[in-house]
Design an enzyme around this catalytic site. Sequence first.
Site, PDB file in Angstrom:
ATOM      1  N   HIS A   1      40.483  67.033  63.060  1.00 52.90           N
ATOM      2  CA  HIS A   1      39.201  67.581  62.617  1.00 52.90           C
ATOM      3  C   HIS A   1      39.094  67.402  61.106  1.00 52.90           C
ATOM      4  O   HIS A   1      40.005  67.807  60.375  1.00 52.90           O
ATOM      5  CB  HIS A   1      39.119  69.088  62.912  1.00 52.90           C
ATOM      6  CG  HIS A   1      39.119  69.442  64.353  1.00 52.90           C
ATOM      7  ND1 HIS A   1      37.958  69.647  65.065  1.00 52.90           N
ATOM      8  CD2 HIS A   1      40.140  69.650  65.221  1.00 52.90           C
ATOM      9  CE1 HIS A   1      38.272  69.973  66.314  1.00 52.90           C
ATOM     10  NE2 HIS A   1      39.584  69.977  66.430  1.00 52.90           N
TER      11      HIS A   1
ATOM     12  N   HIS B   1      43.427  64.208  68.167  1.00 54.30           N
ATOM     13  CA  HIS B   1      42.277  64.159  67.271  1.00 54.30           C
ATOM     14  C   HIS B   1      42.512  65.035  66.058  1.00 54.30           C
ATOM     15  O   HIS B   1      43.174  66.049  66.122  1.00 54.30           O
ATOM     16  CB  HIS B   1      40.976  64.542  67.982  1.00 54.30           C
ATOM     17  CG  HIS B   1      40.983  65.886  68.633  1.00 54.30           C
ATOM     18  ND1 HIS B   1      41.707  66.178  69.768  1.00 54.30           N
ATOM     19  CD2 HIS B   1      40.353  67.036  68.306  1.00 54.30           C
ATOM     20  CE1 HIS B   1      41.509  67.429  70.122  1.00 54.30           C
ATOM     21  NE2 HIS B   1      40.699  67.993  69.234  1.00 54.30           N
TER      22      HIS B   1
ATOM     23  N   ASP C   1      31.566  65.853  65.655  1.00 50.93           N
ATOM     24  CA  ASP C   1      31.801  66.874  66.661  1.00 50.93           C
ATOM     25  C   ASP C   1      30.422  67.354  67.108  1.00 50.93           C
ATOM     26  O   ASP C   1      29.581  67.680  66.260  1.00 50.93           O
ATOM     27  CB  ASP C   1      32.614  68.021  66.051  1.00 50.93           C
ATOM     28  CG  ASP C   1      33.117  69.009  67.082  1.00 50.93           C
ATOM     29  OD1 ASP C   1      32.331  69.413  67.963  1.00 50.93           O
ATOM     30  OD2 ASP C   1      34.287  69.401  66.990  1.00 50.93           O
ATOM     31  N   ILE C   2      30.158  67.391  68.406  1.00 53.25           N
ATOM     32  CA  ILE C   2      28.820  67.805  68.866  1.00 53.25           C
ATOM     33  C   ILE C   2      28.652  69.320  68.862  1.00 53.25           C
ATOM     34  O   ILE C   2      27.542  69.812  69.037  1.00 53.25           O
ATOM     35  CB  ILE C   2      28.457  67.216  70.240  1.00 53.25           C
ATOM     36  CG1 ILE C   2      29.443  67.652  71.309  1.00 53.25           C
ATOM     37  CG2 ILE C   2      28.336  65.700  70.158  1.00 53.25           C
ATOM     38  CD1 ILE C   2      28.953  67.375  72.720  1.00 53.25           C
TER      39      ILE C   2
ATOM     40  N   GLU D   1      42.129  71.597  72.782  1.00 52.03           N
ATOM     41  CA  GLU D   1      40.799  71.521  73.376  1.00 52.03           C
ATOM     42  C   GLU D   1      40.610  70.306  74.287  1.00 52.03           C
ATOM     43  O   GLU D   1      40.007  70.405  75.342  1.00 52.03           O
ATOM     44  CB  GLU D   1      39.691  71.473  72.310  1.00 52.03           C
ATOM     45  CG  GLU D   1      39.905  72.338  71.102  1.00 52.03           C
ATOM     46  CD  GLU D   1      40.656  71.657  69.971  1.00 52.03           C
ATOM     47  OE1 GLU D   1      40.174  71.694  68.842  1.00 52.03           O
ATOM     48  OE2 GLU D   1      41.727  71.077  70.207  1.00 52.03           O
TER      49      GLU D   1
END
Length: 130
Positions: free
Chosen positions: A95, A93, A29-30, A88
């Site tokens: 996390h 996805h 994750d950026i 988001e």
Amino acid sequence: MASIFTKIINREIPGHIVAEDENYIAFLDIQPLVRGHVLVVPKQEVDYIFDLEDDMLAGLNLFAKKVAKAIDKSIRCTRVGVAVIGLEVPHVHIHLVPLRTMDDINFTRPKLKLEQEELAEIAERIKGAV
């Protein structure tokens, strides 16, 4: 229009990829909650996790398990937390968040801003443990 994750999958934009196979990909994750926060994504662009076919959902979770074990080996943490929020980005996805405290998986707190070099170093550590 392709999601930002599809653009990473297609290498249209850069991503710090830690694991990949023919159906799934995992990358940092950026804007992580903590160092080592990874997103695990099916390559098939589907918006809602419970719209995945059963075999894809099962495969996604097994792939995430492999990545979580690598995070646990390479990032100092008590365990790896799992969250699926799905608001988001319109692409399924998971996390994976290295945890030392419950607050490490608090999505309302400010995200870290890491330099590309640090992200690359973290990605290499996790990739080496996959």
